[in-house]
Motif scaffolding. Structure first.
Motif, PDB file in Angstrom:
ATOM      1  N   ILE A  15     -64.628 -11.377   5.726  1.00  0.00           N
ATOM      2  CA  ILE A  15     -65.897 -11.948   6.782  1.00  0.00           C
ATOM      3  C   ILE A  15     -67.148 -12.575   5.878  1.00  0.00           C
ATOM      4  N   PRO A  16     -67.656 -11.725   4.894  1.00  0.00           N
ATOM      5  CA  PRO A  16     -68.809 -12.449   4.427  1.00  0.00           C
ATOM      6  C   PRO A  16     -68.506 -13.610   3.556  1.00  0.00           C
ATOM      7  N   SER A  17     -67.252 -13.839   2.926  1.00  0.00           N
ATOM      8  CA  SER A  17     -67.011 -14.873   2.296  1.00  0.00           C
ATOM      9  C   SER A  17     -66.797 -16.054   3.461  1.00  0.00           C
ATOM     10  N   LEU A  18     -66.546 -16.101   4.685  1.00  0.00           N
ATOM     11  CA  LEU A  18     -66.529 -16.988   5.660  1.00  0.00           C
ATOM     12  C   LEU A  18     -67.854 -17.213   6.422  1.00  0.00           C
ATOM     13  N   ILE A  19     -68.477 -16.099   6.658  1.00  0.00           N
ATOM     14  CA  ILE A  19     -69.685 -16.239   7.564  1.00  0.00           C
ATOM     15  C   ILE A  19     -70.726 -16.608   6.655  1.00  0.00           C
ATOM     16  N   GLY A  20     -70.800 -15.921   5.461  1.00  0.00           N
ATOM     17  CA  GLY A  20     -71.987 -16.097   4.674  1.00  0.00           C
ATOM     18  C   GLY A  20     -72.505 -17.748   4.358  1.00  0.00           C
ATOM     19  N   PRO A  21     -71.467 -18.368   3.873  1.00  0.00           N
ATOM     20  CA  PRO A  21     -71.721 -19.875   3.791  1.00  0.00           C
ATOM     21  C   PRO A  21     -72.276 -20.437   4.922  1.00  0.00           C
ATOM     22  N   LEU A  22     -71.467 -20.198   6.082  1.00  0.00           N
ATOM     23  CA  LEU A  22     -71.875 -20.711   7.531  1.00  0.00           C
ATOM     24  C   LEU A  22     -73.399 -20.262   7.865  1.00  0.00           C
ATOM     25  N   HIS A  23     -73.837 -19.236   7.499  1.00  0.00           N
ATOM     26  CA  HIS A  23     -75.315 -18.791   7.781  1.00  0.00           C
ATOM     27  C   HIS A  23     -76.204 -19.353   6.795  1.00  0.00           C
ATOM     28  N   GLY A  24     -75.807 -19.441   5.565  1.00  0.00           N
ATOM     29  CA  GLY A  24     -76.593 -20.269   4.652  1.00  0.00           C
ATOM     30  C   GLY A  24     -76.953 -21.597   4.898  1.00  0.00           C
ATOM     31  N   THR A  25     -75.845 -22.298   5.602  1.00  0.00           N
ATOM     32  CA  THR A  25     -75.942 -23.803   5.896  1.00  0.00           C
ATOM     33  C   THR A  25     -76.658 -23.889   7.237  1.00  0.00           C
ATOM     34  N   ALA A  26     -76.488 -23.078   8.098  1.00  0.00           N
ATOM     35  CA  ALA A  26     -77.405 -23.008   9.258  1.00  0.00           C
ATOM     36  C   ALA A  26     -78.930 -22.969   9.127  1.00  0.00           C
ATOM     37  N   TYR A  27     -79.198 -21.848   8.229  1.00  0.00           N
ATOM     38  CA  TYR A  27     -80.623 -21.615   8.052  1.00  0.00           C
ATOM     39  C   TYR A  27     -81.231 -22.942   7.206  1.00  0.00           C
ATOM     40  N   LEU A  28     -80.481 -23.423   6.240  1.00  0.00           N
ATOM     41  CA  LEU A  28     -81.094 -24.820   5.623  1.00  0.00           C
ATOM     42  C   LEU A  28     -81.342 -25.874   6.606  1.00  0.00           C
ATOM     43  N   THR A  29     -80.272 -25.988   7.460  1.00  0.00           N
ATOM     44  CA  THR A  29     -80.346 -26.885   8.516  1.00  0.00           C
ATOM     45  C   THR A  29     -81.370 -26.968   9.405  1.00  0.00           C
ATOM     46  N   VAL A  30     -81.715 -25.691   9.844  1.00  0.00           N
ATOM     47  CA  VAL A  30     -82.932 -25.551  10.786  1.00  0.00           C
ATOM     48  C   VAL A  30     -84.111 -25.818  10.095  1.00  0.00           C
ATOM     49  N   ILE A  31     -84.235 -25.431   8.762  1.00  0.00           N
ATOM     50  CA  ILE A  31     -85.625 -25.718   7.987  1.00  0.00           C
ATOM     51  C   ILE A  31     -85.597 -27.275   7.937  1.00  0.00           C
ATOM     52  N   THR A  32     -84.673 -28.000   7.477  1.00  0.00           N
ATOM     53  CA  THR A  32     -84.492 -29.484   7.232  1.00  0.00           C
ATOM     54  C   THR A  32     -84.874 -30.108   8.486  1.00  0.00           C
ATOM     55  N   ALA A  33     -84.282 -29.749   9.448  1.00  0.00           N
ATOM     56  CA  ALA A  33     -84.599 -30.343  11.194  1.00  0.00           C
ATOM     57  C   ALA A  33     -85.855 -30.300  11.388  1.00  0.00           C
ATOM     58  N   ALA A  49     -89.889 -21.598  11.218  1.00  0.00           N
ATOM     59  CA  ALA A  49     -88.436 -22.264  10.819  1.00  0.00           C
ATOM     60  C   ALA A  49     -87.838 -21.409   9.579  1.00  0.00           C
ATOM     61  N   THR A  50     -88.509 -21.022   8.476  1.00  0.00           N
ATOM     62  CA  THR A  50     -88.010 -20.205   7.361  1.00  0.00           C
ATOM     63  C   THR A  50     -87.757 -18.846   7.853  1.00  0.00           C
ATOM     64  N   ILE A  51     -88.305 -18.103   8.827  1.00  0.00           N
ATOM     65  CA  ILE A  51     -88.019 -16.736   8.992  1.00  0.00           C
ATOM     66  C   ILE A  51     -86.250 -16.713   9.648  1.00  0.00           C
ATOM     67  N   PRO A  52     -85.645 -15.786   8.587  1.00  0.00           N
ATOM     68  CA  PRO A  52     -84.244 -15.638   8.755  1.00  0.00           C
ATOM     69  C   PRO A  52     -83.920 -15.203  10.275  1.00  0.00           C
ATOM     70  N   ALA A  53     -82.862 -15.583  10.660  1.00  0.00           N
ATOM     71  CA  ALA A  53     -82.524 -15.382  12.179  1.00  0.00           C
ATOM     72  C   ALA A  53     -82.985 -15.786  13.159  1.00  0.00           C
ATOM     73  N   ILE A  54     -84.329 -15.529  13.363  1.00  0.00           N
ATOM     74  CA  ILE A  54     -84.991 -16.160  14.478  1.00  0.00           C
ATOM     75  C   ILE A  54     -85.822 -17.033  14.431  1.00  0.00           C
ATOM     76  N   GLY A  55     -86.007 -17.626  13.258  1.00  0.00           N
ATOM     77  CA  GLY A  55     -86.956 -18.788  12.926  1.00  0.00           C
ATOM     78  C   GLY A  55     -86.757 -20.059  13.681  1.00  0.00           C
ATOM     79  N   GLY A  56     -85.492 -20.452  13.748  1.00  0.00           N
ATOM     80  CA  GLY A  56     -85.296 -21.606  14.511  1.00  0.00           C
ATOM     81  C   GLY A  56     -85.643 -21.460  15.959  1.00  0.00           C
ATOM     82  N   LEU A  57     -85.532 -20.858  16.447  1.00  0.00           N
ATOM     83  CA  LEU A  57     -85.847 -20.301  17.795  1.00  0.00           C
ATOM     84  C   LEU A  57     -87.406 -20.433  18.000  1.00  0.00           C
TER      85      LEU A  57
END
Length: 72
Positions: A15-33, A49-57
């Motif tokens: 689970i962490p090997s699959l979800i971890g990179p996805l989570h990191g990519t989503a986090y960087l995408t929100v900051i970049t956008a 935007a840099t706040i983990p989990a809810i920053g994008g919202l």
């Protein structure tokens, strides 16, 4: 949330090997956008935007409020 549930319950190593990179990519995408919005996002939205989990919202809400204020 999936990572935390796995951490406190089953500890399945896949689970962490699959979800971890996805989570990191989503986090960087929100900051970049947020940084690439035009006109430039206010500093409050950029920092939110840099706040983990809810920053994008939080950044999206601030950008939406600014958009509504400029287009009555």
């Amino acid at each position: 949330m999936v990572l935390m549930i796995n951490l406190f319950t089953t500890h399945i190593t896949a689970i962490p090997s699959l979800i971890g990179p996805l989570h990191g990519t989503a986090y960087l995408t929100v900051i970049t956008a947020t940084l690439l919005t035009r006109p430039p996002a206010p500093s409050g939205a950029r920092w939110r935007a840099t706040i983990p989990a809810i920053g994008g919202l939080l950044a999206l809400w601030q950008l939406r409020d600014r958009s509504r204020a400029s287009h009555p």
